[in-house]
Design a protein around this motif. Structure first.
Motif, PDB file in Angstrom:
ATOM      1  N   TYR A  68      -6.883 -14.073  21.064  1.00  8.20           N
ATOM      2  CA  TYR A  68      -8.337 -14.156  21.148  1.00  8.20           C
ATOM      3  C   TYR A  68      -8.882 -12.755  20.868  1.00  8.20           C
ATOM      4  N   LEU A  69      -9.638 -12.617  19.790  1.00  6.56           N
ATOM      5  CA  LEU A  69     -10.121 -11.279  19.435  1.00  6.56           C
ATOM      6  C   LEU A  69     -11.570 -11.330  18.982  1.00  6.56           C
ATOM      7  N   HIS A  70     -12.238 -10.194  19.244  1.00  8.30           N
ATOM      8  CA  HIS A  70     -13.631 -10.073  18.816  1.00  8.30           C
ATOM      9  C   HIS A  70     -13.702  -9.979  17.293  1.00  8.30           C
ATOM     10  N   GLN A  71     -14.876 -10.300  16.767  1.00  6.35           N
ATOM     11  CA  GLN A  71     -15.072 -10.256  15.317  1.00  6.35           C
ATOM     12  C   GLN A  71     -14.980  -8.839  14.758  1.00  6.35           C
ATOM     13  N   ASP A  72     -15.130  -7.819  15.634  1.00  4.69           N
ATOM     14  CA  ASP A  72     -15.115  -6.420  15.190  1.00  4.69           C
ATOM     15  C   ASP A  72     -13.797  -5.724  15.521  1.00  4.69           C
ATOM     16  N   VAL A  73     -12.728  -6.519  15.739  1.00  6.80           N
ATOM     17  CA  VAL A  73     -11.404  -5.956  16.035  1.00  6.80           C
ATOM     18  C   VAL A  73     -10.524  -6.104  14.798  1.00  6.80           C
ATOM     19  N   PHE A  74      -9.907  -5.011  14.402  1.00  7.77           N
ATOM     20  CA  PHE A  74      -9.055  -4.987  13.213  1.00  7.77           C
ATOM     21  C   PHE A  74      -7.646  -4.558  13.629  1.00  7.77           C
ATOM     22  N   ILE A  75      -6.701  -5.481  13.471  1.00  8.01           N
ATOM     23  CA  ILE A  75      -5.325  -5.229  13.919  1.00  8.01           C
ATOM     24  C   ILE A  75      -4.608  -4.358  12.893  1.00  8.01           C
ATOM     25  N   ILE A  76      -4.085  -3.201  13.344  1.00  4.44           N
ATOM     26  CA  ILE A  76      -3.418  -2.269  12.429  1.00  4.44           C
ATOM     27  C   ILE A  76      -1.914  -2.179  12.691  1.00  4.44           C
ATOM     28  N   ASN A  77      -1.435  -2.841  13.718  1.00  6.83           N
ATOM     29  CA  ASN A  77       0.009  -2.930  13.949  1.00  6.83           C
ATOM     30  C   ASN A  77       0.527  -4.127  13.156  1.00  6.83           C
ATOM     31  N   ARG A  78       1.120  -3.890  11.997  1.00  8.56           N
ATOM     32  CA  ARG A  78       1.511  -4.988  11.118  1.00  8.56           C
ATOM     33  C   ARG A  78       2.626  -5.835  11.721  1.00  8.56           C
ATOM     34  N   ASN A  79       3.339  -5.294  12.712  1.00  7.27           N
ATOM     35  CA  ASN A  79       4.416  -6.053  13.353  1.00  7.27           C
ATOM     36  C   ASN A  79       3.960  -6.691  14.656  1.00  7.27           C
ATOM     37  N   MET A  80       2.663  -6.829  14.857  1.00  6.74           N
ATOM     38  CA  MET A  80       2.178  -7.286  16.151  1.00  6.74           C
ATOM     39  C   MET A  80       2.689  -8.689  16.492  1.00  6.74           C
ATOM     40  N   ILE A  81       2.779  -9.583  15.533  1.00  5.91           N
ATOM     41  CA  ILE A  81       3.223 -10.956  15.831  1.00  5.91           C
ATOM     42  C   ILE A  81       4.623 -10.924  16.425  1.00  5.91           C
ATOM     43  N   GLN A  82       5.524 -10.192  15.804  1.00  8.02           N
ATOM     44  CA  GLN A  82       6.896 -10.105  16.320  1.00  8.02           C
ATOM     45  C   GLN A  82       6.926  -9.397  17.668  1.00  8.02           C
ATOM     46  N   ASP A  83       6.139  -8.324  17.790  1.00  7.65           N
ATOM     47  CA  ASP A  83       6.106  -7.570  19.050  1.00  7.65           C
ATOM     48  C   ASP A  83       5.638  -8.454  20.206  1.00  7.65           C
ATOM     49  N   VAL A  84       4.609  -9.244  19.950  1.00  9.72           N
ATOM     50  CA  VAL A  84       4.051 -10.099  20.999  1.00  9.72           C
ATOM     51  C   VAL A  84       5.028 -11.207  21.377  1.00  9.72           C
ATOM     52  N   MET A  85       5.596 -11.855  20.375  1.00  7.20           N
ATOM     53  CA  MET A  85       6.517 -12.957  20.660  1.00  7.20           C
ATOM     54  C   MET A  85       7.741 -12.457  21.415  1.00  7.20           C
ATOM     55  N   SER A  86       8.268 -11.312  21.023  1.00  2.00           N
ATOM     56  CA  SER A  86       9.435 -10.758  21.705  1.00  2.00           C
ATOM     57  C   SER A  86       9.110 -10.422  23.153  1.00  2.00           C
ATOM     58  N   LEU A  87       7.942  -9.827  23.376  1.00  2.00           N
ATOM     59  CA  LEU A  87       7.533  -9.451  24.733  1.00  2.00           C
ATOM     60  C   LEU A  87       7.417 -10.681  25.623  1.00  2.00           C
TER      61      LEU A  87
END
Length: 835
Positions: A68-87
């Motif tokens: 869930y993210l605001h319209q003005d949030v820009f994700i710059i961690n390109r590995n975030m999907i893997q990081d989140v799932m692993s966590l």
């Protein structure tokens, strides 16, 4: 519960700016997607609230992982999907994560004001884009109480509380609490570099923030913060009661219950409170069938309370709106604290501010935490309830190990509150707030202090003093004796006010029996106190020695001996002393067959039986509490070998001379200093900054010969030589308040020029002796001391010439010392010239 797809991630955004959302979406589209993982995006345009929009989107997606993210949030961690799932896979109980979070929400529920915040994000809420970095997370994630909603990731679906948070604020803190309440953890992940940019611009908190903050506290305050029970006993004061009740209802603390115990003999309070009961669910009202009296009414309210913390509110007093919040914040931050109090403002019947009374004066200038035993001893020594009335104090209910109003198995009659404060102080620390957080009303309708009430107070307070040691108070006998003495004197003042008829009642008999116990305990404590020797070397000053001796006899410390060694060349001193010797068996008088001069101090010391020593020169004076105050420091720390103080200077007639270079304060406040440090300071300035013999106290065991330092005997500066010896063994305490009077007059040795000539060689010898044991190692300090010595010598010799005492210039020791100083200074000048 519907089945969620563990191989699917959904990005959910509520938006009202198409351009911003599309830019945010482009960042999502650049993220690395692990093999086998499906990515979905859902956008909600024109949502009535974030919680409503998120609920709608959540129901549309079966993805296990939702971002869930605001319209003005820009994700710059390109590995975030893997990081989140692993966590999440490694931490199956972790329900939700966010980029920034507060470990513990402050009581106002404004997370960015928390004392411990974790995480980081690039953002521009100030108008400039910067890295907003809080504490770094050093393990996989940091558990927190609340998360900021700029970006939230979940692995479980829980409904967002749209029925309560139908706007744009507090939905994130609410969802954090919902996950916690369902048994899941909430945390901030380890970000080596910030995972996102939040292009929020200057934040607007005027669009309903306060409304939703209050709603959040109303819903979650009882979960987040311990309950405080505000107990209001009332009796026939409906108007004042209503003002007190309103001050309780105005508290900013989010979790209180208000319990009213009505002991009135009419229905006025009961009728008045009905409107409040209808609109405030956290008020409970009890009308006593029979009049219980204030004390029993208090006990009933305490039994009815559900709170972990208690604060009575007397029906004629008032709370400051922030009272409970401020006190609870501190109580939760300092778990050893069991009681909190503050300065209280005195008000009249109309609520107008009045001046302080003795017990309401500020204890400290700042907010402080005080050890419970120390706080209790201060209260008892001052013979005043400086902690405050029941309205002033908030306490931890579980720490009240005896019934309210009971101390050491005795139910108090007058000092009911103090009984409980001391039960609490024996269990933990006290927190004091220097600003007034309550208002104590003085008015005609209050219970008056009649003679029976005063006598009950004598009995209660005496019992408190007598039994405080049984609860762990008073480890130092000298402090306990002082408290017993103060209690005795207070009781005497009360007894002196009574009329004869008032001395025939039972209350007087009980109070008198307690006074007898106080006197017996004083004798017991006095007997086991250490003996202090006050040593008075005397010489031909009968008028001055009478005053000096009287000041020694006025010492508040009870266990002293006074030894007078008389060097006089006539009988005048002996005639003055005899009447004192006959009256006081702890005075010893020694008449020397022939004058001992400077050895008279050693004569005094050899005849002393005390463990602790104070000299009193026959022309000086002690202040009454000198012995008591100084001894306490020596008893507290064995590493303290010398205690001195500021002293007042007086003239021959006892008039105080304004402060000058002789008695300038060493420190503004009472200070403990290493002996070597203060010794170095005195040598550097070639001055006895510590004071004359009358000014100090030390242990007898630490001195063998008076006037000796490092194997050298000093005649004229024998006091400073002794101080240097003591300083080499430990620390010095300097007491900033004056405890003695140093008299300046024409008949002093210090004023005699032939004796002052000795300064020249004695001070030079001192510099050499001190330097040989490590003082003045810094060469510039030594040279400065030599220059001061040269100036002193020139001044003395100039005075010799002005007095036409040329024979004194033949003193070989002085001449040799002066020549050595000149040689050393000359050698330095030559050396510098060669360089």
């Amino acid at each position: 519960m519907r089945s969620l797809n563990p191989n699917k991630v959904c990005f959910i955004t509520c938006y009202n700016d198409q351009d911003l959302y599309e830019e945010s979406l482009r960042y999502i589209q650049t993220l690395h997607v692990p093999a086998g993982i499906e990515v979905e995006t859902i956008s909600i345009a024109g949502a009535t609230s974030l919680a409503a929009g998120y609920n709608h989107a959540m129901q549309q997606s079966d993805a296990k992982y939702k971002v869930y993210l605001h319209q003005d949030v820009f994700i710059i961690n390109r590995n975030m999907i893997q990081d989140v799932m692993s966590l999440f896979q490694e931490n199956p109980n972790l329900g939700m994560i966010g980029l920034v979070g507060a470990e513990k929400l402050p009581m106002n529920a404004i997370w960015w004001q928390a004392s411990s915040i974790w995480g980081k994000v690039y953002e521009n809420h100030t108008g400039r884009m910067n890295l907003l970095a809080f504490q770094d997370v050093n393990h996989s994630y940091q558990s927190v109480e609340s998360l900021d909603g700029l970006l939230l990731v979940t692995q479980f679906d829980l409904p967002w509380q749209e029925e309560h948070f139908d706007g744009w604020h507090m939905y994130d803190l609410s969802q954090s609490m919902e996950f916690k309440n369902h048994g899941y953890d909430v945390g901030v992940p380890n970000q080596q570099k910030a995972w996102a940019i939040h292009d929020c611009g200057i934040v607007n908190v005027n669009n309903g923030f306060e409304k939703y903050r209050h709603k959040f506290l109303q819903i979650y305050g009882p979960i987040l913060f311990p309950k405080v029970s505000v107990l209001i006993p009332t009796f026939n004061r409906p108007e004042l009661f209503e003002a007190a009740l309103q001050s309780a209802l105005s508290q900013s603390y989010p979790n209180i219950e208000i319990i009213v115990g009505d002991d009135s003999t009419n229905d006025e309070t009961e009728r008045l409170i009905q409107i409040y009961l209808a609109t405030h669910q956290h008020i409970r009202y009890y009308r006593n069938e029979n009049n219980l009296g204030q004390f029993q009414n208090d006990l009933k309210l305490l039994e009815l309370s559900h709170g972990e913390y208690i604060n009575f509110l007397m029906d004629d007093d008032l709370f400051h709106p922030e009272k409970i919040s401020k006190m609870m914040k501190a109580m939760l931050e300092f778990p050893n604290a069991v009681i909190a109090t503050s300065k209280r403002q005195i008000i009249d019947s109309q609520g107008r501010n009045m001046g302080d009374i003795r017990s309401s004066s500020s204890l400290f200038d700042n907010d402080v935490i005080v050890n419970g035993f120390e706080a209790g001893e201060y209260v008892l020594e001052s013979i005043a309830n400086t902690i405050g009335e029941p309205t002033t104090v908030l306490f931890k209910k579980s720490a009240l190990t005896e019934s309210f109003g009971t101390f050491y198995k005795r139910d108090y009659i007058c000092n009911v509150d103090l009984a409980s404060w001391f039960t609490l102080l024996a269990e933990g620390d006290l927190i004091y707030f220097s600003d007034p957080l309550s208002y104590f009303r003085v008015h005609d309708g209050q219970q008056q202090n009649g003679s029976e009430q005063l006598l009950n107070g004598v009995a209660d307070f005496s019992h408190l003093v007598l039994n405080a040691p049984n609860k762990g108070f008073y480890k130092k006998d000298v402090v306990y004796y002082r408290t017993l003495r103060n209690c005795r004197e207070y009781n005497r003042k009360i007894f002196a006010k009574l009329k004869d008829v008032e001395k025939s009642g039972e209350a007087f008999k009980i109070a008198l029996s307690f006074q007898e116990k106080i006197l017996t305990r004083m004798k017991e404590i006095s007997d086991r106190l250490p003996l202090v020797s006050i040593l008075i070397p005397a010489y031909n000053r009968p008028d001055f020695i009478r005053l000096a001796l009287e000041s020694a006899l006025e010492q508040t410390y009870p266990k002293i001996e006074i030894i007078i060694s008389d060097d006089s060349t006539n009988d005048e001193v002996e005639e003055v002393i005899q009447s004192f010797v006959q009256k006081y068996d702890y005075i010893r008088y020694i008449r020397n067959p022939k004058p001992l001069a400077n050895l008279n101090l050693q004569q005094c010391l050899d005849n002393a039986s005390g463990e602790y020593i104070q000299f009193l020169m026959d022309d000086d004076l002690f202040m009454p509490k000198k012995t008591e105050v100084m001894l306490e420091y020596l008893l507290t720390d064995n590493n303290i070998t010398l205690v001195t103080s500021y002293r007042e200077i007086i003239d021959e007639n006892g008039n105080i001379i304004p402060e000058n270079e002789i008695n300038q304060k060493l420190f503004a406040n009472t200070t403990t200093v290493e002996g070597h440090v203060i010794g170095e300071y005195c040598l550097h300035h070639l001055s006895n900054k510590i004071g004359e013999p009358s000014n100090v106290m030390f242990r007898r065991q630490d001195i063998v010969k008076y006037g000796m330092f490092n194997g050298n005997s000093f005649r004229f500066i024998n006091d400073f030589a002794t101080w240097m010896h003591l300083l080499s063994k430990g620390k010095m305490v300097y007491i900033a308040e004056p405890l003695s009077f140093y008299r300046i007059h024409s008949n002093q040795n210090q004023q005699k020029i032939h004796l002052r000539m000795w300064n020249i060689y004695q001070w030079y010898s001192m510099l050499q002796a001190a330097r040989s044991v490590g003082y003045l190692k810094v060469n510039t300090h030594y040279k400065q001391a030599l220059y001061r010595h040269l100036k002193m010598s020139i001044d003395i010799m100039g005075e010799v010439l002005s007095l036409n005492r040329l024979e004194l210039l033949e003193d070989k020791q002085a001449r040799m010392a002066l020549q050595n100083v000149i040689n050393e200074i000359t050698a330095e000048l030559v050396e510098n010239k060669d360089d």
